[in-house]
Design a protein around this motif. Structure first.
Motif, mmCIF file in Angstrom:
data_model
loop_
_atom_site.group_PDB
_atom_site.id
_atom_site.type_symbol
_atom_site.label_atom_id
_atom_site.label_comp_id
_atom_site.label_asym_id
_atom_site.label_seq_id
_atom_site.Cartn_x
_atom_site.Cartn_y
_atom_site.Cartn_z
ATOM 1 N N SER A 237 0.848 -1.191 0.000
ATOM 2 C CA SER A 237 0.000 0.000 0.000
ATOM 3 C C SER A 237 0.887 1.247 0.000
ATOM 4 O O SER A 237 2.087 1.173 0.262
ATOM 5 N N SER B 212 -6.199 -1.951 4.757
ATOM 6 C CA SER B 212 -7.583 -1.656 5.150
ATOM 7 C C SER B 212 -8.541 -1.660 3.955
ATOM 8 O O SER B 212 -9.713 -1.952 4.103
ATOM 9 N N GLN C 195 -8.666 4.515 -2.501
ATOM 10 C CA GLN C 195 -7.545 4.777 -3.409
ATOM 11 C C GLN C 195 -6.693 3.531 -3.614
ATOM 12 O O GLN C 195 -6.052 3.364 -4.647
ATOM 13 N N ASN D 211 -7.214 -9.802 7.328
ATOM 14 C CA ASN D 211 -7.228 -8.592 8.149
ATOM 15 C C ASN D 211 -7.826 -8.937 9.507
ATOM 16 O O ASN D 211 -8.771 -9.718 9.587
HETATM 17 C C1 LIG Z 1 -5.193 11.335 -3.236
HETATM 18 C C2 LIG Z 1 -4.847 10.059 -2.535
HETATM 19 C C3 LIG Z 1 -4.254 9.036 -3.258
HETATM 20 C C4 LIG Z 1 -3.926 7.833 -2.626
HETATM 21 N N1 LIG Z 1 -3.375 6.825 -3.378
HETATM 22 C C5 LIG Z 1 -3.148 5.624 -2.780
HETATM 23 C C6 LIG Z 1 -2.627 4.533 -3.534
HETATM 24 O O1 LIG Z 1 -2.335 4.654 -4.727
HETATM 25 N N2 LIG Z 1 -2.438 3.350 -2.916
HETATM 26 C C7 LIG Z 1 -2.720 3.161 -1.579
HETATM 27 O O2 LIG Z 1 -2.530 2.039 -1.092
HETATM 28 N N3 LIG Z 1 -3.186 4.181 -0.854
HETATM 29 C C8 LIG Z 1 -3.398 5.409 -1.403
HETATM 30 N N4 LIG Z 1 -3.856 6.431 -0.637
HETATM 31 C C9 LIG Z 1 -3.923 6.232 0.830
HETATM 32 C C10 LIG Z 1 -5.168 5.498 1.280
HETATM 33 O O3 LIG Z 1 -6.201 6.448 1.489
HETATM 34 C C11 LIG Z 1 -4.929 4.761 2.601
HETATM 35 O O4 LIG Z 1 -4.465 5.675 3.566
HETATM 36 C C12 LIG Z 1 -3.909 3.625 2.500
HETATM 37 O O5 LIG Z 1 -4.215 2.787 1.417
HETATM 38 C C13 LIG Z 1 -3.903 2.824 3.774
HETATM 39 O O6 LIG Z 1 -2.868 1.873 3.756
HETATM 40 P P1 LIG Z 1 -2.956 0.553 4.628
HETATM 41 O O7 LIG Z 1 -4.187 -0.171 4.299
HETATM 42 O O8 LIG Z 1 -1.665 -0.163 4.453
HETATM 43 O O9 LIG Z 1 -2.958 1.106 6.118
HETATM 44 P P2 LIG Z 1 -4.140 1.255 7.166
HETATM 45 O O10 LIG Z 1 -5.293 1.958 6.589
HETATM 46 O O11 LIG Z 1 -3.517 1.771 8.390
HETATM 47 O O12 LIG Z 1 -4.639 -0.222 7.375
HETATM 48 C C14 LIG Z 1 -3.920 -1.213 8.055
HETATM 49 C C15 LIG Z 1 -4.816 -2.432 8.148
HETATM 50 O O13 LIG Z 1 -4.099 -3.496 8.739
HETATM 51 C C16 LIG Z 1 -4.967 -4.201 9.611
HETATM 52 N N5 LIG Z 1 -4.111 -4.882 10.578
HETATM 53 C C17 LIG Z 1 -3.385 -4.336 11.592
HETATM 54 N N6 LIG Z 1 -2.706 -5.286 12.261
HETATM 55 C C18 LIG Z 1 -3.011 -6.471 11.679
HETATM 56 C C19 LIG Z 1 -2.633 -7.824 11.929
HETATM 57 N N7 LIG Z 1 -1.779 -8.151 12.897
HETATM 58 N N8 LIG Z 1 -3.138 -8.768 11.123
HETATM 59 C C20 LIG Z 1 -4.011 -8.463 10.122
HETATM 60 N N9 LIG Z 1 -4.404 -7.208 9.852
HETATM 61 C C21 LIG Z 1 -3.904 -6.219 10.618
HETATM 62 C C22 LIG Z 1 -5.861 -3.151 10.200
HETATM 63 O O14 LIG Z 1 -7.076 -3.734 10.650
HETATM 64 C C23 LIG Z 1 -6.067 -2.213 9.012
HETATM 65 O O15 LIG Z 1 -7.224 -2.593 8.264
HETATM 66 C C24 LIG Z 1 -4.176 7.642 -1.246
HETATM 67 C C25 LIG Z 1 -4.777 8.687 -0.526
HETATM 68 C C26 LIG Z 1 -5.110 9.878 -1.150
HETATM 69 C C27 LIG Z 1 -5.762 10.948 -0.348
#
Ligand SMILES: Cc1cc2nc3c(=O)[nH]c(=O)nc-3n(C[C@H](O)[C@H](O)[C@H](O)COP(=O)(O)OP(=O)(O)OC[C@H]3O[C@@H](n4cnc5c(N)ncnc54)[C@H](O)[C@@H]3O)c2cc1C
Lengths: 247, 320
Positions: free
Chosen positions: B231, B264, B268, B283
């Motif tokens: 991500s 999550s 995006q 998750n």
């Molecule tokens: C204009 C714009 C463009 C964007 N472009 C992108 C893009 O191209 N790609 C992208 O990915 N994001 C993009 N984002 C960001 C996006 O909005 C999210 O913030 C991002 O994808 C979240 O990354 P994540 O899921 O890794 O982290 P988080 O949202 O923090 O999620 C982490 C997840 O892990 C889970 N978790 C935690 N511990 C464990 C465990 N031990 N076992 C299993 N599950 C667990 C949690 O429950 C949670 O669901 C963009 C945002 C904006 C505003």
């Protein structure tokens, strides 16, 4: 050096995607508009950095859009750039848009033209490539690194499974993606300055569209997730093999 | 005639070529005309064997001046070759190089273009191509209004259909313009499967807590023969290299299988992976939005589930 940065207005990344008029038009109701992230975060900021290195650099922004694009172009000017040009036309045809920008580019005799890798609405990745063909300039796409020494640019671009470095002599068209620069937030001074920066409105030239959007469609919704118990990975493997047939 | 552009690098035909060949051949059949392929430079592959994908002829411009990709040079050469060969439809892969040249070639030919096509065009009345828009959240049907048409096909959207057949090879003589760029180095990430070409992808997010925990993701990917992705916050924090970032502002991919671990499922992120055929979400939060976009879901701790999944795959492989 004169840089032209192409700016497009796109719906916010969280905008609800829906259509009206018998699925022939994007439903703009309640949509927040942003600067296309590739244009803002990468091409515009890299151009600003080039000007910070060499204050003699002149940055012009160009957008093809009607009056409702002005907040976006003002926001771009708040980040940086000396003046903006808006070609007063609303079009969905990449060739028509590229032709308008090419006219501006020819008149302004720019050394460098930056576009984003693609827009996040139509995802066509066409404008940079088309500009290079119309203007007969070298083109490097999906660039993630750009350095300039005199008239020679050193550019890195993504290739399948790696990265390629090349050199070229300006003028050139470059499409930009992640890595080119870091996102910036406009500050108060920039926002104030943007209000008085020139924004020129230019009427479009007549160019025949090569394509027409007939209709839009939303993808079929997923039928629902099948949950597998965390202590039964044998079952997940079985489903992936026998039901989904993907491993 | 439908002319399919075949991309090569380091004298090797790209994987994306086989899908565009199958697509071009199916379109030619629909239009009642022939499908041919166009290759620039020398390749080590057996070109006659491309007939297996339905093309009757492979046109080759075996000139040192087109051995390496140069968008401006390739554009001029492809446009000239298409004109000489009398192509009415040109097909490209919507790949990194395809995106760089297909729109420029369309301009040179005065052709309308649809990039990111997701299916064969409807040709009973007009020429209407469906493409993905809004980062995979919708489709648009677009009519091409010009006599010559250019299509760039989304990768992994049509499939590869090998049959019997061989193609004839015809050398083409086209004027090669001077290079417009000088390639100074090419770095390939060794031993890794390029993400855009991978049919299986294991991806992980911030739920993994830190870069030191990626060992189990790499192990699972290795067991499956999958590529790894991540991500945006993960690549922004330099836990993983930038080229692994998928989503609206990273790579858009469409593998057969996408396994998302500790991601999550922000809108995006989904925009980059929603065209995957099968999505598995692991998750610990049952409310994670990703489950709504998933085919299979496992609720629980990734640090237990991922190694267990790896074991189960190894066991299934050993049994098979
Ligand atoms: C204009 C714009 C463009 C964007 N472009 C992108 C893009 O191209 N790609 C992208 O990915 N994001 C993009 N984002 C960001 C996006 O909005 C999210 O913030 C991002 O994808 C979240 O990354 P994540 O899921 O890794 O982290 P988080 O949202 O923090 O999620 C982490 C997840 O892990 C889970 N978790 C935690 N511990 C464990 C465990 N031990 N076992 C299993 N599950 C667990 C949690 O429950 C949670 O669901 C963009 C945002 C904006 C505003």
């Amino acid at each position: 050096m004169k840089v032209l940065v192409c700016i497009s207005k796109t719906p916010d990344t969280t905008a609800k995607i829906a259509f009206t008029e018998g699925n022939t038009k994007f439903d703009e109701n309640g949509v927040q508009w942003i600067i296309n992230p590739y244009d803002e975060w990468y091409s515009l900021v890299r151009a600003i950095e080039l000007k910070e290195q060499d204050p003699a650099t002149i940055i012009h922004l160009v957008t093809v859009g009607e009056a409702d694009s002005e907040p976006i172009i003002r926001k771009a000017l708040a980040l940086g750039g000396d003046e903006a040009i808006r070609v007063n036309l609303n079009s969905n045809d990449s060739f028509v848009i590229a032709s308008q920008i090419a006219t501006i580019a020819k008149e302004g005799a720019y050394d460098l033209i930056f576009t984003g890798k693609e827009t996040i609405d139509y995802n066509s990745s066409c404008i940079g490539s088309m500009l290079s063909a119309i203007l007969d300039m070298p083109f490097v796409s999906s660039a993630n690194h750009f350095e300039l020494a005199g008239n020679t640019a050193t550019i890195k671009r993504e290739i399948e499974g790696g990265e390629e470095t090349c050199e070229l002599n300006l003028p050139a068209v470059i499409s930009c993606q992640k890595g080119m620069a870091e996102q910036r937030i406009p500050n108060m001074r920039g926002i104030m300055a943007a209000r008085t920066k020139p924004l020129k409105i230019v009427e479009p030239t007549t160019v025949k569209a090569t394509t027409t959007i007939k209709s839009f469609e939303l993808p079929a919704a997923k039928t629902g997730v099948k949950l597998v118990e965390a202590n039964n990975m044998d079952e997940l493997v079985r489903l992936l093999k026998e039901e989904a047939k993907v491993i | 005639m439908v002319l399919v552009y075949i991309d090569q690098a380091e004298k090797q035909i790209k994987k994306s070529a086989f899908e565009v060949l199958s697509y071009g051949a199916a379109l030619a059949k629909q239009l009642g005309c022939a499908a041919e392929a166009l290759v620039l430079g020398n390749v080590n592959d057996d070109l006659a064997a491309l007939g297996k994908y339905g093309v009757t002829k492979v046109r080759q411009i075996a000139n040192e001046g087109v051995q390496h990709f140069d968008a401006k040079v390739y554009t001029q050469v492809i446009a000239a070759a298409a004109q000489k060969a009398g192509a009415t439809v040109l097909i490209f892969a919507h790949s990194i190089n395809g995106k760089a040249i297909a729109p420029a070639v369309a301009v040179k030919l005065g052709a309308g273009i649809v990039t990111g096509a997701s299916a064969l065009p409807k040709t009973d009345a007009g020429f209407i191509v469906t493409k993905t828009v809004f980062s995979g959240k919708a489709f648009a049907s677009i009519q091409i209004e010009t006599p010559i048409k250019v299509i760039a096909l989304n990768q992994n959207s049509f499939g590869v259909f090998p049959q019997d057949g061989t193609a004839s090879i015809e050398a083409m003589d086209i004027d090669i313009p001077n290079p417009s760029i000088k390639i100074t180095s090419t770095e390939l990430v060794k031993g890794e499967i390029p993400l855009t070409e991978a049919s299986l992808v294991v991806s992980a997010g911030r739920g993994l807590k830190g870069p030191e925990n990626w060992g189990m993701i790499e192990t699972l990917a290795k067991t499956l023969g999958a590529a790894t992705a991540c991500s945006r916050p993960v690549s922004d924090s330099d836990w993983r290299p930038h080229h692994e970032h998928v989503g609206q502002t990273g790579l858009q991919i469409a593998p057969n299988l996408y396994i998302a671990v500790g991601i999550s499922g922000a809108i995006q992120h989904l925009a980059g992976v929603n065209r995957s055929k099968t999505i598995v979400v692991i998750n610990k939060d049952p409310e994670a939005p990703f489950f709504k976009a998933a085919d299979y879901g496992v609720i629980g701790d990734a640090f237990e589930i991922v190694p267990a999944l790896n074991e189960a795959i190894l066991k299934s492989k050993a049994g098979a």
